[in-house]
Design a protein around this motif. Sequence first.
Motif, short mmCIF file in Angstrom:
data_model
loop_
_atom_site.label_atom_id
_atom_site.label_comp_id
_atom_site.label_asym_id
_atom_site.label_seq_id
_atom_site.Cartn_x
_atom_site.Cartn_y
_atom_site.Cartn_z
N LEU A 284 0.83 -1.22 0.00
CA LEU A 284 0.00 0.00 0.00
C LEU A 284 0.85 1.25 0.00
CD1 LEU A 284 -2.76 -1.06 2.53
CD2 LEU A 284 -2.95 -0.86 0.05
N ASP A 285 0.45 2.20 -0.84
CA ASP A 285 1.17 3.47 -0.90
C ASP A 285 0.34 4.59 -0.27
OD1 ASP A 285 3.46 4.82 -1.43
OD2 ASP A 285 3.03 5.21 -3.53
N SER B 127 4.42 5.49 3.48
CA SER B 127 3.45 4.43 3.22
C SER B 127 4.11 3.07 3.40
CB SER B 127 2.92 4.57 1.79
OG SER B 127 3.90 4.16 0.87
N PRO B 149 0.08 13.32 0.73
CA PRO B 149 -0.66 14.15 1.69
C PRO B 149 0.04 14.15 3.04
CG PRO B 149 -2.14 12.69 0.49
CD PRO B 149 -0.75 12.30 0.11
N ARG B 152 3.60 12.64 3.40
CA ARG B 152 3.87 11.21 3.48
C ARG B 152 4.81 10.80 2.34
NH1 ARG B 152 -0.77 8.77 1.75
NH2 ARG B 152 -1.84 9.20 3.68
N THR B 154 5.94 8.44 -0.40
CA THR B 154 5.26 7.43 -1.20
C THR B 154 6.29 6.58 -1.94
OG1 THR B 154 5.18 8.85 -3.14
CG2 THR B 154 3.35 9.03 -1.58
N ARG B 155 5.77 5.55 -2.58
CA ARG B 155 6.63 4.68 -3.38
C ARG B 155 7.40 5.51 -4.41
NH1 ARG B 155 3.59 -0.01 -6.49
NH2 ARG B 155 2.40 1.79 -7.15
#
Lengths: 325, 422
Positions: A284-285, B127, B149, B152, B154-155
């Motif tokens: 999950l990202d 994440s 957001p 955060r 993220t990948r």
Amino acid sequence: MTEITLRDAVSKGLREALDRDDSVFLMGEDIGAYAGAYVVTKGFFDEYGPERIRDTPISESGVVGAAIGAAMGGMRPIVEIMTVNFMLLAMDQIVNHAAKLRYMSNGQITIPMVIRTVTGGGASLGATHSQMFEGWFASVPGLKVVLPSDPYDALGLLRSCISDNNPVIFSEHALLYNITGDVPDEEYTIPLGKASVKREGADVTIIAYSRMVHVALEAAGALSTKGVSVEVVDLRTLRPLDVDTIIESVKKTGRAVVVEETWKTGGFAGEIVSTIQERSFDYLDGPVLRVGGIDVPTPYSEDLEAAVMPTPERIIDAIDNGFGL
Amino acid sequence: MGYDMREGTLVRWLKAEGTEVDIGDPVAEIETDKAVVEFESVAAGVLLRRLVSEGTTVPVGHPLAIVGSLDEEIPDIEDAPSPQENEFAIEEPPRTTSKAEEPVEELPSTIADDSETPAPQTSVRASPVARKLALEENIDLNQVSGTGPGNRITRGDVMAYKDSHPPAPPAPTAGTLPSPETLSNEQAPSTPPKFGEKVLLSRMRQQIARVTVKSKQETPHFYVSSEIDMTAAMSLRSQINKDLEGEGVRVTVNDLILKACIGALKKYPKFNAYFDEDGIRMNEEINIGIAIAEEEGLILPAVMNSGPMSLKELARASKDLADRAQSGTLHPQEYTGGTFSTSNLGMFNVSSFAAIIHPPQSAVLAVGRVSKKPIVDNDEIKIAETLTATISVDHRVADGAEGAQFLVEVKRLLEHPSFLLI
């Protein structure tokens, strides 16, 4: 291929079953002489006669109970409950009897029964006629719950429902009867418990069923102009649930939104969210999001009703707020 | 127990099972982060059962014993704390690392730890997939900026970081490369930097680390400094000490400062308050804290209810506090009940410094040495004994002007030391 409406697809499936199997018969309120509240059984009464197209009193519990008895006696009844709202009156027959008899009789008795019903809101029918309870039924082992979103699925799934030896709830969304789609002329079936990827994408997975599939597809179309590639998974059956297809898609995109027309609190979307985080946490990202109906009895007013329903705009906002996409 | 204490070790039971105890009776000795203190019974009755054996460390809130009446049936409580109950416990630093126990590993364990896996990245907002990817790619998430957001990570952020920070090329090797077979564990890592031994954190060190980080993160400090002419105070002090000879008590420079602070706190009670999210809690008593440096670290016990004390009583009390700190016999409330603190590094010959506020207190006064300096008085240069005092104040409680007023009051009292006596 023939282009037909979802209503015609259901009619076609019912006719086939009546034509092929003498043990199949229909029961329901106003399905005979009146041709059905949503005109699905138009012409059936004249064609198949009152023995096989049975008009019943307004007594949902009695109708379902009678169908269960007929199924126990070797028939394959197809019941129409005018809308899912009225199924609450038959709750005991469905949950305590239809879903249990096979198990409690150690398989000596089967209930090959289909309950067709009409579901969903959006037609200004007020608080008691605009609901979706399929998630409730989907929590009951022993029942199967099916919600087609287009004519092709409706016919292929209905065929599987009628040939299934377990009680199945087949919910047709009131606002989808007139949508059209191509249906092969040759015979095909769609197995219960197999979701369908209605649009492929790479960035976000939207999981939906019934009319919300179309809302999700609309959101996906709008998002593609922003450069966001959305995959839309149509569950088609809530029970059995095709967890593998959901997880495969979420592993690919890393982001998931579950869209459900009914109330968010306690909805079936929560079940799917749990499953996603249990099975694909490390992929999950972002948080698994839900877009659902607002927790109020559905308003009668058209504008207010539109305001409580999930819309493409609300899905797009959720994706923006939740993922920054 | 302590304001920020999370666990403690039961060192010794002082009462046997079956003995009667009253409220306030010492029943056990507990080692806190700072010292061994007596733990007093909160109930009256018979000590029916001890639930914790000596030498066991348990989280705050864990039941230690059952006190009741003799005919009472003892509920079934597990003796040992279960890991679930221990949710606030600090993870003990490992005494030996697993790396050191692996027979083939020749490197000092500290080097292996630092070079192989990134530090735990729990405080970073990222994440799950970003964390997993960072772990696989050996990327420190602290170095990655998040675009999701709430920032955060993220990948995509990890991928972008990876692309812009290619892994360091292998160290150039002179001569011929050894074949994989000859590359033994002893030879392989030739370049890691030479770290020294890692000193494990004592409990006190851990506690100081926790409290100071918490204070600096949550308490917005501001600082006000002033030079104070101590000439009159110093001469008053030597006169007092001459008069007190034979009474076994001496007034120190620090006692004068404490007394002046108490006077200023009475005038400006905000500096004696605790900040709560929903209001400023004024403390009725003035419990003035004194920072004491010990071998292992710093403690900050307080002279309880120092408001009504005369200078002589205060001098006696502060001496007693220091003595008992030395012998480890301070009461728990003396550790935790401070309402304002002072820190004096004068004996280390420093001119001035700023101290960190000890939560939940609102202010701390830091003073340097008293030294002779030329000062200008009525357009004449004079030699005066001066010190520089710096007050650190929680800006949520008071503003700069108020901090200045408080400090000026301390200065006024010290420069006119007869106020300290009346």
